[in-house]
Structures are given as structure tokens and as C-alpha cells.
Design a protein around this motif. Structure first.
Motif, PDB file in Angstrom:
ATOM      1  N   PRO A   1      13.394  18.704 -25.104  1.00 30.78           N
ATOM      2  CA  PRO A   1      13.542  19.032 -23.682  1.00 30.78           C
ATOM      3  C   PRO A   1      12.295  19.679 -23.096  1.00 30.78           C
ATOM      4  CG  PRO A   1      14.628  20.678 -25.028  1.00 30.78           C
ATOM      5  CD  PRO A   1      14.151  19.612 -25.976  1.00 30.78           C
ATOM      6  N   ASN A   2      12.169  19.601 -21.774  1.00 27.79           N
ATOM      7  CA  ASN A   2      11.201  20.457 -21.098  1.00 27.79           C
ATOM      8  C   ASN A   2      11.584  21.910 -21.358  1.00 27.79           C
ATOM      9  OD1 ASN A   2       9.808  18.293 -19.589  1.00 27.79           O
ATOM     10  ND2 ASN A   2      11.718  18.163 -18.420  1.00 27.79           N
ATOM     11  N   LEU A   3      10.574  22.774 -21.442  1.00 29.52           N
ATOM     12  CA  LEU A   3      10.835  24.172 -21.756  1.00 29.52           C
ATOM     13  C   LEU A   3      10.127  25.073 -20.760  1.00 29.52           C
ATOM     14  CD1 LEU A   3      12.093  26.228 -23.706  1.00 29.52           C
ATOM     15  CD2 LEU A   3       9.984  26.091 -25.072  1.00 29.52           C
ATOM     16  N   ILE A   4      10.908  25.944 -20.106  1.00 27.10           N
ATOM     17  CA  ILE A   4      10.373  27.005 -19.256  1.00 27.10           C
ATOM     18  C   ILE A   4      10.881  28.304 -19.865  1.00 27.10           C
ATOM     19  CG2 ILE A   4      10.255  27.964 -16.932  1.00 27.10           C
ATOM     20  CD1 ILE A   4      11.008  25.223 -15.829  1.00 27.10           C
ATOM     21  N   ALA A   5      10.015  29.033 -20.569  1.00 29.19           N
ATOM     22  CA  ALA A   5      10.499  30.143 -21.385  1.00 29.19           C
ATOM     23  C   ALA A   5       9.507  31.298 -21.410  1.00 29.19           C
ATOM     24  CB  ALA A   5      10.749  29.661 -22.818  1.00 29.19           C
ATOM     25  N   ASN A   6      10.075  32.495 -21.485  1.00 31.34           N
ATOM     26  CA  ASN A   6       9.282  33.719 -21.706  1.00 31.34           C
ATOM     27  C   ASN A   6       8.216  33.950 -20.651  1.00 31.34           C
ATOM     28  OD1 ASN A   6      10.669  34.487 -24.039  1.00 31.34           O
ATOM     29  ND2 ASN A   6       9.355  33.231 -25.346  1.00 31.34           N
ATOM     30  N   ASN A   7       8.451  33.462 -19.447  1.00 31.19           N
ATOM     31  CA  ASN A   7       7.524  33.718 -18.347  1.00 31.19           C
ATOM     32  C   ASN A   7       7.943  34.970 -17.589  1.00 31.19           C
ATOM     33  OD1 ASN A   7       5.911  31.048 -18.381  1.00 31.19           O
ATOM     34  ND2 ASN A   7       8.037  30.355 -18.315  1.00 31.19           N
ATOM     35  N   MET A   8       6.962  35.651 -16.996  1.00 32.74           N
ATOM     36  CA  MET A   8       7.214  36.777 -16.102  1.00 32.74           C
ATOM     37  C   MET A   8       6.709  36.386 -14.724  1.00 32.74           C
ATOM     38  SD  MET A   8       6.178  40.019 -18.526  1.00 32.74           S
ATOM     39  CE  MET A   8       6.845  41.205 -17.371  1.00 32.74           C
ATOM     40  N   VAL A   9       7.636  36.272 -13.769  1.00 32.95           N
ATOM     41  CA  VAL A   9       7.312  35.773 -12.430  1.00 32.95           C
ATOM     42  C   VAL A   9       7.615  36.864 -11.406  1.00 32.95           C
ATOM     43  CG1 VAL A   9       7.791  34.005 -10.700  1.00 32.95           C
ATOM     44  CG2 VAL A   9       7.865  33.417 -13.142  1.00 32.95           C
ATOM     45  N   SER A  10       6.626  37.165 -10.573  1.00 31.82           N
ATOM     46  CA  SER A  10       6.783  38.176  -9.537  1.00 31.82           C
ATOM     47  C   SER A  10       6.397  37.586  -8.194  1.00 31.82           C
ATOM     48  CB  SER A  10       5.898  39.387  -9.860  1.00 31.82           C
ATOM     49  OG  SER A  10       6.073  40.399  -8.897  1.00 31.82           O
ATOM     50  N   CYS A  11       7.318  37.648  -7.241  1.00 32.35           N
ATOM     51  CA  CYS A  11       7.104  37.134  -5.887  1.00 32.35           C
ATOM     52  C   CYS A  11       7.170  38.314  -4.931  1.00 32.35           C
ATOM     53  CB  CYS A  11       8.167  36.097  -5.532  1.00 32.35           C
ATOM     54  SG  CYS A  11       8.304  34.737  -6.701  1.00 32.35           S
ATOM     55  N   VAL A  12       6.036  38.603  -4.299  1.00 32.43           N
ATOM     56  CA  VAL A  12       5.866  39.890  -3.630  1.00 32.43           C
ATOM     57  C   VAL A  12       5.697  39.717  -2.128  1.00 32.43           C
ATOM     58  CG1 VAL A  12       4.426  41.961  -3.496  1.00 32.43           C
ATOM     59  CG2 VAL A  12       4.795  40.834  -5.701  1.00 32.43           C
ATOM     60  N   GLY A  13       6.516  40.414  -1.352  1.00 33.45           N
ATOM     61  CA  GLY A  13       6.157  40.800  -0.006  1.00 33.45           C
ATOM     62  C   GLY A  13       6.265  39.804   1.124  1.00 33.45           C
ATOM     63  N   ASN A  14       6.672  38.554   0.913  1.00 33.77           N
ATOM     64  CA  ASN A  14       6.744  37.654   2.061  1.00 33.77           C
ATOM     65  C   ASN A  14       8.104  37.748   2.737  1.00 33.77           C
ATOM     66  OD1 ASN A  14       8.379  36.207   0.273  1.00 33.77           O
ATOM     67  ND2 ASN A  14       7.768  34.258   1.143  1.00 33.77           N
ATOM     68  N   SER A  15       8.213  37.212   3.917  1.00 33.84           N
ATOM     69  CA  SER A  15       9.474  37.278   4.666  1.00 33.84           C
ATOM     70  C   SER A  15      10.125  35.908   4.809  1.00 33.84           C
ATOM     71  CB  SER A  15       9.217  37.855   6.066  1.00 33.84           C
ATOM     72  OG  SER A  15       8.266  37.050   6.765  1.00 33.84           O
ATOM     73  N   GLY A  16       9.578  34.900   4.127  1.00 33.97           N
ATOM     74  CA  GLY A  16      10.088  33.545   4.258  1.00 33.97           C
ATOM     75  C   GLY A  16      10.840  33.098   3.025  1.00 33.97           C
ATOM     76  N   THR A  17      10.668  31.844   2.677  1.00 34.30           N
ATOM     77  CA  THR A  17      11.399  31.224   1.577  1.00 34.30           C
ATOM     78  C   THR A  17      10.730  31.548   0.247  1.00 34.30           C
ATOM     79  OG1 THR A  17      12.031  29.427   3.051  1.00 34.30           O
ATOM     80  CG2 THR A  17      12.272  29.046   0.694  1.00 34.30           C
ATOM     81  N   THR A  18      11.533  31.943  -0.728  1.00 31.63           N
ATOM     82  CA  THR A  18      10.989  32.357  -2.016  1.00 31.63           C
ATOM     83  C   THR A  18      11.791  31.718  -3.148  1.00 31.63           C
ATOM     84  OG1 THR A  18      10.305  34.487  -1.109  1.00 31.63           O
ATOM     85  CG2 THR A  18      10.457  34.317  -3.494  1.00 31.63           C
ATOM     86  N   TYR A  19      11.080  31.157  -4.102  1.00 34.85           N
ATOM     87  CA  TYR A  19      11.689  30.621  -5.319  1.00 34.85           C
ATOM     88  C   TYR A  19      10.921  31.196  -6.509  1.00 34.85           C
ATOM     89  CZ  TYR A  19      12.986  26.961  -1.917  1.00 34.85           C
ATOM     90  OH  TYR A  19      13.420  26.268  -0.817  1.00 34.85           O
ATOM     91  N   GLY A  20      11.594  31.959  -7.351  1.00 37.83           N
ATOM     92  CA  GLY A  20      10.927  32.434  -8.563  1.00 37.83           C
ATOM     93  C   GLY A  20      10.665  31.283  -9.519  1.00 37.83           C
ATOM     94  N   ILE A  21      11.741  30.609  -9.931  1.00 40.77           N
ATOM     95  CA  ILE A  21      11.642  29.387 -10.739  1.00 40.77           C
ATOM     96  C   ILE A  21      12.502  28.326 -10.069  1.00 40.77           C
ATOM     97  CG2 ILE A  21      12.182  28.297 -12.951  1.00 40.77           C
ATOM     98  CD1 ILE A  21      11.560  30.894 -14.338  1.00 40.77           C
ATOM     99  N   TYR A  22      11.929  27.148  -9.857  1.00 41.65           N
ATOM    100  CA  TYR A  22      12.607  26.086  -9.110  1.00 41.65           C
ATOM    101  C   TYR A  22      12.443  24.769  -9.861  1.00 41.65           C
ATOM    102  CZ  TYR A  22      13.770  23.192  -4.942  1.00 41.65           C
ATOM    103  OH  TYR A  22      14.323  22.305  -4.051  1.00 41.65           O
ATOM    104  N   PRO A  23      13.430  24.368 -10.672  1.00 46.07           N
ATOM    105  CA  PRO A  23      13.395  23.040 -11.298  1.00 46.07           C
ATOM    106  C   PRO A  23      14.142  22.033 -10.416  1.00 46.07           C
ATOM    107  CG  PRO A  23      15.088  24.365 -12.324  1.00 46.07           C
ATOM    108  CD  PRO A  23      14.518  25.193 -11.203  1.00 46.07           C
TER     109      PRO A  23
END
Length: 379
Positions: free
Chosen positions: A251-273
Motif C-alpha cells: 500500500p501507499n504509506l503516509i506515516a510518522n509525519n508531523m504536520v503543522s498548519c499555522v495561522g490562516n483563516s481559510g481552508t486547511t487540510y493537514g493530511i488530504y488523501p
């Protein structure tokens, strides 16, 4: 000069392993290396900073337009390693440090400092590492490892084609910082590994839409162990996997990542498959401080193509959204199509009125979510 060395390699070739040691200093030039006759897995070519250097071996060039927009250009080059150099483009609107064309293969770009030009444009002319989009430009078995990549519109831009996917490329353990638009952009890749990178957008000059890792048509891909931090004001995609296919055994693997989305006022996706097929999303930590009550999502699971995509597993993730939005959202299409195979053992936290949104229905807390969707997150 680098130009002389490149000309000798391309014209005369090699009869054995060759190492070119570069003494410290500033070299004001650009150089292009084409196919090297005689190069092979045994007869490799290494261009590297000399081990006795106490100062950088730096190559700098100011491009005058798109035709000469590179410090180093590789065209059909194979079995070449470039290590420990500093490449600095200085053009005002053309700022590529490295261009790759033709069927390059077994190229290693290791432990270099690649200084792009500070950018306020999304143009690929300002990508620090750039691989073209023509069929003949499909690269394979390339490794980009341990480099410091700064500035530019894109840190790394690699592009195969629908008829000839780029194969077995690796982007590993790089520092990709102060980019304007996208940290890593990959398109039409198979068996791509984007692992262990630190990807931090320019916090002062960032495009209104920003991507940390943009993985389009990345079949059998691995996105593991990355640190991603984005500051765009309108729309943020931390890790975006788009139409990535794989199999139950690989399989595809998305693992052990650290994602930070800071400060915007619009649309936000941390992880989007989006429209993935066999993808495991596990052991990631996502922190969303941005977005609104209806547009901020830590993880967004979305699909729109019936019977083609699915088998996505979401387990053991930490998802925090303190921007007012959802920790997790599963779109109505994804629910109808059975896109999500499993979701369990996730830690979810949100400060807004909705913890999770599934099939266009909001659930304020874990108890309500577990009761309404008994197949998800019972642990």
C-alpha cells in the motif's frame, strides 16, 4: 573550471570510476553535463567538495532568461553523484540551481547547499531543483538526500508523464525551507519515497495557497517521517496525496509525519488523501491552528469515483485542531463509496463545536461520533 570538466566528461567519457575533487572558492559560471560515455554502476562519476576544504566550494550564476536558467544542468546523465557543493543562482526571475532533462538515471544529489532565489511567484522558473515535463525527461533511480534547499517557489519539482511514470526516486533527509509555494512537488511517480525531510514554508513571504508535500499520481509511494510546517494565508495542504494507487500487499504509506498548519483563516487540510487506492495513514501527528469552523480539517478523507478507489486505513494518529474546525472529516462521497476501510485508535481533539464530520453530519464529541458511526474509532 566546472565547464571544462563537464565538457571532458561528456566528450571523452570514462574508463573507470572517476572522482573530481573541487577546491574551495567561488566559481562564477554554469555547467551542463550530458550522457557520459562509459559511465555505469561500476564506472561511477563523483563531483565533490575536497575533503581538505575549510570553506565552501560554491558555484554561482545569474541567469538572463529561461534558456540559461540553471547553475548545473544534467541531460541524459547517468551514474553521477554531486556531493558537498554550494550552488547559488542569482537571477532576478530565474532561479534554478539544478535542472534535469532527458532520461537521467542513478543520479545522486547529496549533502549540497542549494540556495534558491527568494521568490514571490509560483513560477517553476524559480524551482530550486527542477525536472521537466516532457516524456523524454522522465528520470529514474535518482536520490536527493541530505541537502539544504532554501528559497524559491518550489524546493523540489519532479514530473514524470502519464505514459512513462518516473521510477524509484527518493527525496530523503533534506532541509527544505523558506519556499514560497510548494516544498516538494511530485507528479507521475512510481515507488517514490519522500522520507525524513524537514519542510518549512517562508513565514513572512508565503503564497496565499501553500503545499508541504504535493504527491500527484504517486503510485506505491512512501511519505514517512517528514516535518511539515506551513503559513499560507488562504489555503493550506500539509500532505496532499492525489490519485495515488497501490495494492493490498504494497500500500501507499503516509506515516510518522508531523504536520503543522499555522495561522490562516481559510481552508486547511493537514493530511488530504484524495481518490487513493490502498493507502495506510498511520502514526502521524497533526496540529492545525488555522482555518475556520467549517474549513479547517486535520485529516480530510475524500473520494468521488465509484468502485475505483478505497481501502484507506486511518490508525494511531494524533489529530489536534485548535483553529475551530474538525479533527477529521469524511466526505459524503467517501462514505457512500466505502472509501475508508478502517479508522481506529486515533487521538482526536478539537476546540470548535464539531470534533468529527462524516457524511455531512457534525458530531460534537467522541461519544456522539462513536454512536452514529459504529464502524469507526471505537477505540
Amino acid at each position: 573550471s566546472f565547464g571544462d570538466a563537464a565538457a571532458e566528461l561528456s566528450a571523452c567519457g570514462v574508463g573507470g570510476p572517476v572522482t573530481i575533487n573541487v577546491v574551495q572558492g567561488t566559481y562564477t559560471e554554469q555547467f551542463a553535463i550530458s550522457a557520459i560515455p562509459g559511465a555505469s554502476s561500476t564506472n561511477t562519476v563523483v563531483i565533490q567538495a575536497a575533503s581538505t576544504n575549510t570553506l565552501p566550494a560554491e558555484v554561482t550564476y545569474a541567469a538572463t532568461g529561461s534558456a540559461d536558467n540553471y547553475v548545473m544542468q544534467l541531460t541524459g546523465t547517468q551514474y553521477l553523484t554531486v556531493r558537498g557543493l554550494t550552488l547559488t543562482p542569482t537571477g532576478a526571475s530565474n532561479g534554478r540551481a539544478i535542472e534535469l532533462y532527458g532520461n537521467c538515471a542513478h543520479v545522486n544529489i547529496e549533502d549540497n547547499i542549494l540556495n534558491g532565489v527568494p521568490s514571490t511567484t509560483t513560477s517553476t522558473f524559480m524551482a530550486v531543483i527542477y525536472n521537466g515535463t516532457a516524456t523524454v525527461d522522465t528520470i529514474s533511480n535518482m536520490t536527493i538526500r541530505g541537502n539544504t534547499i532554501t528559497n524559491g517557489s518550489y524546493g523540489v519539482y519532479i514530473y514524470g508523464t502519464s505514459s512513462a511514470y518516473a521510477m524509484n526516486n527518493t527525496i530523503d533527509s533534506n532541509m527544505v525551507t523558506d519556499f514560497y509555494y510548494m516544498g516538494v512537488y511530485s507528479y507521475y511517480q512510481e515507488n517514490l519515497k519522500i522520507n525524513g525531510n524537514t519542510i518549512v514554508q517562508n513565514s513572512i513571504a508565503a503564497n496565499s495557497t501553500g503545499y508541504g508535500i504535493y504527491n500527484y499520481y504517486g503510485d506505491f509511494s512512501s511519505v514517512v517521517g517528514n516535518i511539515v510546517k506551513l503559513y499560507s494565508s488562504s489555503t493550506i495542504y500539509g500532505i496532499y496525496n492525489y490519485f495515488c494507487d497501490a495494492s493490498s500487499s504494497n500500500p501507499n504509506l503516509i506515516a510518522n509525519n508531523m504536520v503543522s498548519c499555522v495561522g490562516n483563516s481559510g481552508t486547511t487540510y493537514g493530511i488530504y488523501p484524495y481518490n487513493n487506492y490502498y493507502t495506510d495513514i498511520v502514526y502521524n501527528s497533526i496540529n492545525v491552528t488555522a482555518g475556520s469552523s467549517t474549513s479547517g480539517r486535520g485529516i480530510y478523507l475524500n473520494s468521488s469515483t465509484s468502485g475505483t478507489y478505497g481501502f484507506v486505513n486511518l490508525k494511531n494518529n494524533n489529530v489536534s485542531n485548535i483553529g475551530g474546525g474538525y479533527a477529521v472529516e469524511v466526505s459524503s462521497g467517501a462514505v457512500t463509496l466505502g472509501y475508508v476501510a478502517s479508522s481506529n485508535y486515533n487521538n482526536m481533539y478539537a476546540t470548535g463545536t464539531t470534533l468529527a464530520r462524516v457524511n455531512n453530519t457534525n458530531y460534537a464529541d467522541l461519544a456522539a461520533y462513536q454512536l452514529a458511526v459504529p464502524t469507526f474509532d471505537q477505540n
